[in-house]
Design a protein around this motif. Structure first.
Motif, PDB file in Angstrom:
ATOM      1  N   ALA A  66       0.827  -1.207   0.000  1.00  0.00           N
ATOM      2  CA  ALA A  66       0.000   0.000   0.000  1.00  0.00           C
ATOM      3  C   ALA A  66       0.866   1.264   0.000  1.00  0.00           C
ATOM      4  O   ALA A  66       0.482   2.284  -0.577  1.00  0.00           O
ATOM      5  CB  ALA A  66      -0.930   0.004   1.206  1.00  0.00           C
ATOM      6  N   ARG A  67       2.024   1.204   0.619  1.00  0.00           N
ATOM      7  CA  ARG A  67       2.915   2.365   0.636  1.00  0.00           C
ATOM      8  C   ARG A  67       3.672   2.538  -0.677  1.00  0.00           C
ATOM      9  O   ARG A  67       4.176   3.615  -0.963  1.00  0.00           O
ATOM     10  CB  ARG A  67       3.925   2.239   1.779  1.00  0.00           C
ATOM     11  N   ASN A  68       3.769   1.463  -1.469  1.00  0.00           N
ATOM     12  CA  ASN A  68       4.447   1.492  -2.768  1.00  0.00           C
ATOM     13  C   ASN A  68       3.507   0.900  -3.819  1.00  0.00           C
ATOM     14  O   ASN A  68       3.746  -0.201  -4.324  1.00  0.00           O
ATOM     15  CB  ASN A  68       5.743   0.674  -2.724  1.00  0.00           C
ATOM     16  N   PRO A  69       2.424   1.600  -4.161  1.00  0.00           N
ATOM     17  CA  PRO A  69       1.396   0.981  -4.999  1.00  0.00           C
ATOM     18  C   PRO A  69       1.775   0.783  -6.469  1.00  0.00           C
ATOM     19  O   PRO A  69       1.319  -0.171  -7.089  1.00  0.00           O
ATOM     20  CB  PRO A  69       0.216   1.943  -4.882  1.00  0.00           C
ATOM     21  N   THR A  70       2.605   1.645  -7.031  1.00  0.00           N
ATOM     22  CA  THR A  70       2.928   1.501  -8.447  1.00  0.00           C
ATOM     23  C   THR A  70       4.325   0.930  -8.629  1.00  0.00           C
ATOM     24  O   THR A  70       5.289   1.416  -8.032  1.00  0.00           O
ATOM     25  CB  THR A  70       2.843   2.858  -9.172  1.00  0.00           C
ATOM     26  N   PRO A  71       4.449  -0.119  -9.431  1.00  0.00           N
ATOM     27  CA  PRO A  71       5.764  -0.756  -9.610  1.00  0.00           C
ATOM     28  C   PRO A  71       6.845   0.173 -10.157  1.00  0.00           C
ATOM     29  O   PRO A  71       8.010   0.014  -9.826  1.00  0.00           O
ATOM     30  CB  PRO A  71       5.471  -1.878 -10.609  1.00  0.00           C
TER      31      PRO A  71
END
Length: 127
Positions: A66-71
């Motif tokens: 959730a803290r790093n949603p986009t790869p």
């Protein structure tokens, strides 16, 4: 030696993901030893504590996702490390913890879905 191991585990979110997964996998061995040493009445409480620990591991991975949603904005190799969350299913299988048996593979599917969504989004922008 400790410094070398620390360097291999990475830093930041990668370190937290790797330690969470390794900790969940290795924690089955103390569970087996402790459950063999305590009376049958205490085993139920021990398994509930262990299941709460496995749930916490899955929630921790979900929190990092959730803290790093986009790869594209994740640190290098974090997507790969998060996709390894399916490995938490192994101790769940050994202890018959069905939320983990279902949740660990679903978490990996969720990580893959974020990757696919970003690829589709970037593809539609280029056309």
């Amino acid at each position: 030696m400790a410094e070398s191991l620390r360097e291999q585990l990475g830093t930041g979110a990668n370190f937290r993901v790797r330690v969470t997964i390794i900790g969940a996998l290795v924690s089955i061995f103390p569970l087996i030893g402790i459950s063999a040493a305590i009376p049958a009445a205490g085993r139920d409480a021990l398994f509930w504590i262990y299941w709460a620990t496995l749930s916490g591991c899955l929630l921790h991975l979900l929190w990092i996702l959730a803290r790093n949603p986009t790869p594209g904005k994740r640190p290098p190799l974090l997507t790969r490390d998060l996709a390894m969350g399916w490995a938490i299913m192994m101790p769940c299988l050994l202890t018959s913890f069905w939320p983990g048996i279902v949740g660990a593979p679903l978490f990996t599917v969720l990580v893959g879905a974020t990757w696919v969504a970003e690829k589709i989004r970037s593809r539609s922008v280029t056309f």
